[in-house]
Structures are given as structure tokens and as C-alpha cells.
Design a protein around this motif. Structure first.
Motif, PDB file in Angstrom:
ATOM      1  N   GLY A 221       0.796  -1.216   0.000  1.00 40.92           N
ATOM      2  CA  GLY A 221       0.000   0.000   0.000  1.00 40.92           C
ATOM      3  C   GLY A 221       0.831   1.268   0.000  1.00 40.92           C
ATOM      4  O   GLY A 221       0.377   2.309   0.472  1.00 40.92           O
TER       5      GLY A 221
ATOM      6  N   ILE B 117      -9.484   6.126   1.760  1.00 46.10           N
ATOM      7  CA  ILE B 117      -8.803   4.834   1.843  1.00 46.10           C
ATOM      8  C   ILE B 117      -9.790   3.748   2.259  1.00 46.10           C
ATOM      9  O   ILE B 117     -10.339   3.776   3.363  1.00 46.10           O
ATOM     10  CB  ILE B 117      -7.630   4.885   2.837  1.00 46.10           C
ATOM     11  N   ILE B 118     -10.012   2.796   1.378  1.00 40.64           N
ATOM     12  CA  ILE B 118     -10.822   1.623   1.687  1.00 40.64           C
ATOM     13  C   ILE B 118      -9.921   0.493   2.169  1.00 40.64           C
ATOM     14  O   ILE B 118     -10.219  -0.189   3.141  1.00 40.64           O
ATOM     15  CB  ILE B 118     -11.626   1.163   0.455  1.00 40.64           C
ATOM     16  N   SER B 119      -8.802   0.319   1.490  1.00 48.12           N
ATOM     17  CA  SER B 119      -7.835  -0.732   1.833  1.00 48.12           C
ATOM     18  C   SER B 119      -6.480  -0.330   1.277  1.00 48.12           C
ATOM     19  O   SER B 119      -6.395   0.340   0.253  1.00 48.12           O
ATOM     20  CB  SER B 119      -8.268  -2.080   1.245  1.00 48.12           C
ATOM     21  N   LEU B 120      -5.408  -0.749   1.953  1.00 47.90           N
ATOM     22  CA  LEU B 120      -4.064  -0.538   1.432  1.00 47.90           C
ATOM     23  C   LEU B 120      -3.400  -1.834   1.008  1.00 47.90           C
ATOM     24  O   LEU B 120      -2.330  -1.812   0.401  1.00 47.90           O
ATOM     25  CB  LEU B 120      -3.192   0.183   2.471  1.00 47.90           C
ATOM     26  N   SER B 121      -3.997  -2.969   1.322  1.00 51.44           N
ATOM     27  CA  SER B 121      -3.421  -4.246   0.899  1.00 51.44           C
ATOM     28  C   SER B 121      -4.537  -5.245   0.634  1.00 51.44           C
ATOM     29  O   SER B 121      -4.982  -5.937   1.550  1.00 51.44           O
ATOM     30  CB  SER B 121      -2.469  -4.796   1.977  1.00 51.44           C
TER      31      SER B 121
ATOM     32  N   GLU C 100      -7.131   0.059  -2.438  1.00 52.34           N
ATOM     33  CA  GLU C 100      -8.441   0.466  -2.935  1.00 52.34           C
ATOM     34  C   GLU C 100      -8.758   1.826  -2.331  1.00 52.34           C
ATOM     35  O   GLU C 100      -8.784   1.981  -1.117  1.00 52.34           O
ATOM     36  CB  GLU C 100      -9.525  -0.540  -2.568  1.00 52.34           C
TER      37      GLU C 100
ATOM     38  N   THR D  30     -13.420   4.943  -8.009  1.00 55.24           N
ATOM     39  CA  THR D  30     -12.636   3.996  -7.224  1.00 55.24           C
ATOM     40  C   THR D  30     -11.394   3.565  -8.001  1.00 55.24           C
ATOM     41  O   THR D  30     -11.478   3.214  -9.184  1.00 55.24           O
ATOM     42  CB  THR D  30     -13.478   2.767  -6.856  1.00 55.24           C
TER      43      THR D  30
ATOM     44  N   THR E 104      -8.261   0.859  -8.010  1.00 54.82           N
ATOM     45  CA  THR E 104      -7.711  -0.410  -7.511  1.00 54.82           C
ATOM     46  C   THR E 104      -6.527  -0.803  -8.385  1.00 54.82           C
ATOM     47  O   THR E 104      -6.238  -0.162  -9.392  1.00 54.82           O
ATOM     48  CB  THR E 104      -8.779  -1.516  -7.532  1.00 54.82           C
TER      49      THR E 104
END
Length: 411
Positions: free
Chosen positions: A165, A193-197, A200, A400, A402
Motif C-alpha cells: 500500500g 482509503i478503503i484498503s491498502l493491501s 483500494e 474507485t 484499484t
């Protein structure tokens, strides 16, 4: 120039399925090299990600490997933790799918994704790349789904920092906040930030409602920091931005999702998604022509590029999409020479009109432009009518990102 390593990705035709583990014996080297072949210079190290041991490869020729059983025409993900430098990969009948990493100061999860094709076995491997490295905790997972051979070609994206991330900045993995600052308005600075690993990030312009003095709409973006010397001429930097962009927009919307900005308000590069009545496009690389019909739910994805002589700009259609769909985008700035790729196809490279303090930004900058008339509202919300405008026409505005990576190397 900085070496730009890659993470190998699956075809976009991958089917959703349940992950299943494939056995890698002694995957963490707690029993030294049992079940592994090892070519010198390689050794067992006491510096481990977990447990008390890892594999160490110190110079050219060093290599370890283990044969594993596979199902044909199946999607797999191979991971290992690496510290230092090295290559992690899978040998499929002489064809090696791999990821190279270098100079990782901490244990970092490295990923290789692949399809087995016709192979029913393969060799999980690690080998020397550039400098000494340590390897620990290999895993291999499959899915029950399969893909057709025609959909099994590999794609490349990312850098060695993506899986954690982070961005690759001047050769080191750094947090996004080292280089980027948020324009988040009524939202928190990290609400995108939805996810860093895996990475997303979702940007919601209608929720952020961020306004700038000369702006043409509400925005929710990340941009290169305005202080600290991060902004330099495009001729002084190598940049590589790769991502998959998914669009959720109402009919009639127009937004900018990535751009290189001059130190003034001038365009260097701007990536638009718009459902308006517009014209003047060059056709997309695959021959697609623009829709150019307002409020019908078909969005033109196009980019504006400043001409090198400063005489104006060119306008290139990239593709057309509808809300809920995605496209792959890549922009490379190699010291002022810009290369744009859409879904793997490239525009002709262009040398752009530069600026002494240019900066890159991405997110969701929804334009305050009437979809029925095409008329833009006053800049900076000077008339105080943006809120009524956006409420009248739009309920959703989410972009979004990704499969995203960003590389920046300043001279």
C-alpha cells in the motif's frame, strides 16, 4: 534511471472463486532446506519474518526451489515475505512468472499472480536479484474457477511497493502521505482509503464538497504536496501511474480523475469522464468514436494534452463506458515525454508544454457544468449556487482506484 520492477497480474477475465491452499513443504525454512533445492551462494539465516529461520541468497547464481502440484487452467497467487532484494516466482515448464524487488528495509509481502495454463506442476522459486535478500513464509493459493486459454495472457502493473500500500519514491517504499496531500473538504484526510493491501481508494466529490478559489466544481483528490520541494518540472522527474478505475456516476456528470497540473491553472494532462455533448475528439486507439450525447448514460473517457509549443492542446478519446464499469489506465511521464495507455493500448507519445512546478493529482473533481446546456457555473462557487446545482442533478459521484501503483523518481 530507476529500475521499475513489476508485479505480474491476471487477465481481466478471471472468474470469482474460492481460494484453496496448495501445499509448500517447509515453507518457512524452520527445517533448513528440507524439501527445497538450493544453489549456492545460499544459506539459512536467523533473521526471520516468523519463526527463527529464513532463506538467504547473497550473490549471483544463488537460488532455491520446490516442485508443487497444480491444476491446469487455474488461477493462482504466490506470496512470500522478502527483506532486501531478490526475485520470487513460479517456473511453469520453462516459462517463469516472477516479481523482482530491491532494497526492502523491512519484511515485505511480495505477490505473483498467474494462470497455470496446461501445466499440472511448477517450481516455486526465489533467486538473486541485484543484492542480498532473505525469503520466508511462502504460500500458494488457487481458486476453483478456471479461465479459457484465450483469456490467460498475462498483464503487468505495479511496483515492489504496491503490495504494502505504498508508493515507490526515489527508490524507496514510502507512504502516500510522504508525497501526497488530500483535498478532502468535509471528509477526513484519509476517508478515501478503503484498503491498502490490496490498494483500494474511493473518492466522493459530492460528500467532500471541497472548493478551491479558481475551481470549476467540487473535488475530492490527492495531489503532490505544495510545500517541501516536491513539485518540479516534468522534465526533472520520471513518474508512472497505473490503476484500474471504476466509475459510479449519474447521467450528465463530468469529472476529472487524474491530471498533471501546471504551477498556474493550465492543463498539462487531464483525464476526463463525461456524459455531455462535446466534440473535437480524435478516435480512441481501438478505433472507438465518441458518444458525445448528453445525459444518455454513456460516458466518454478522454484526455487533454498540452502541446509542446504552448499553442493549445490536443483532445483524445480513450474509450466509452457506463456507470459501474471499469477501465485500465496508465500514464508515464518520462522527463516531459508522456505516454498514455488505456486497456493496454497506447496513444502516440507526446512531449508536453512544461511548467517549473508541475504536480500530479488524482481522485474525483466533478465539474459544475450544466448537463442540459453545457454552461459552466461561476468558478470557486462565486455565486453560491453549486450546492443547489449538484443536488438537482446528481445523487452519486464515486471514483474507485484499484490495482494502483505510483512511481516517482526525481533527478
Amino acid at each position: 534511471m530507476e529500475v521499475r520492477n513489476i508485479i505480474l497480474g491476471l487477465s481481466a477475465f478471471m472468474l470469482t472463486a474460492v481460494a484453496q491452499a496448495v501445499t509448500i513443504n517447509n515453507s518457512g525454512f524452520e527445517d533448513s532446506f528440507d524439501n527445497w533445492s538450493d544453489d549456492d551462494p545460499s544459506a539459512i539465516s536467523s533473521d526471520a519474518y516468523s519463526g527463527s529461520k529464513s532463506a538467504k541468497i547473497t550473490a549471483s547464481g544463488g537460488r532455491i526451489g520446490q516442485e508443487v502440484s497444480l491444476n491446469s487452467n487455474t488461477d493462482y497467487q504466490l506470496t512470500a515475505y522478502v527483506k532486501g532484494s531478490g526475485q520470487v516466482g513460479i517456473n511453469l515448464g520453462g516459462s517463469v512468472k516472477y516479481t523482482n524487488v530491491k532494497d526492502l528495509s523491512d519484511w515485505t509481502k511480495v505477490t505473483v499472480t498467474f494462470n497455470s495454463g496446461s501445466e499440472t506442476s511448477g517450481e516455486v522459486l526465489a533467486k538473486y536479484y541485484d543484492d542480498e535478500g532473505r525469503f520466508d513464509d511462502f504460500t500458494l493459493t488457487s481458486t476453483d474457477g478456471t479461465i479459457d486459454d484465450e483469456g490467460a495472457d498475462d498483464d503487468t502493473y505495479g511496483n515492489e511497493c504496491e503490495s504494502t500500500g505504498k508508493i515507490l519514491y526515489n527508490g524507496s517504499c514510502e507512504e502516500y502521505s510522504e508525497v501526497f496531500e488530500a483535498e478532502s473538504g468535509e471528509l477526513g484526510a484519509e476517508d478515501h482509503i478503503i484498503s491498502l493491501s490490496p490498494i483500494e481508494m474511493t473518492f466522493d466529490a459530492l460528500a467532500a464538497k471541497h472548493v478551491t478559489d479558481n475551481g470549476n466544481g467540487w473535488r475530492h483528490e490527492l495531489k503532490i504536496k505544495s510545500s517541501g520541494g516536491y513539485r518540479v518540472a516534468m522534465t526533472k522527474v520520471y513518474e508512472e501511474f497505473k490503476t484500474k478505475i471504476t466509475v459510479k456516476l449519474d447521467k450528465g456528470a463530468k469529472t476529472i480523475v487524474a491530471q498533471h497540473h501546471a504551477d498556474t491553472t493550465d492543463t498539462i494532462t487531464k483525464l476526463y469522464i463525461a456524459d455531455l455533448d462535446e466534440s473535437g475528439f480524435e478516435n480512441a486507439p481501438d478505433g472507438t468514436s465518441s458518444d458525445s450525447v448528453a445525459m444518455n448514460g454513456i460516458f466518454d473517457v478522454y484526455i487533454r494534452l498540452a502541446k509542446e509549443d504552448g499553442s493549445g492542446e490536443t483532445k483524445h478519446l480513450l474509450t466509452t463506458i457506463t456507470s459501474g464499469e471499469s477501465f485500465d489506465f496508465e500514464e508515464i511521464n518520462d522527463h516531459g515525454k508522456v505516454i498514455i495507455k488505456i486497456n493496454g493500448q497506447s496513444l502516440d507519445s507526446i512531449t508536453v508544454d512544461d511548467s517549473s512546478e508541475s504536480y500530479f493529482k488524482f481522485g474525483n473533481y466533478q465539474q459544475a457544468q450544466n448537463p442540459e446546456t453545457g454552461v459552466k457555473l461561476a468558478s470557486g462557487d462565486a455565486d453560491g449556487d453549486w450546492a443547489d446545482f449538484f443536488e438537482k442533478y446528481f445523487d452519486v459521484s464515486e471514483i474507485t482506484f484499484t490495482e494502483m501503483s505510483y512511481t516517482r523518481t526525481v533527478d
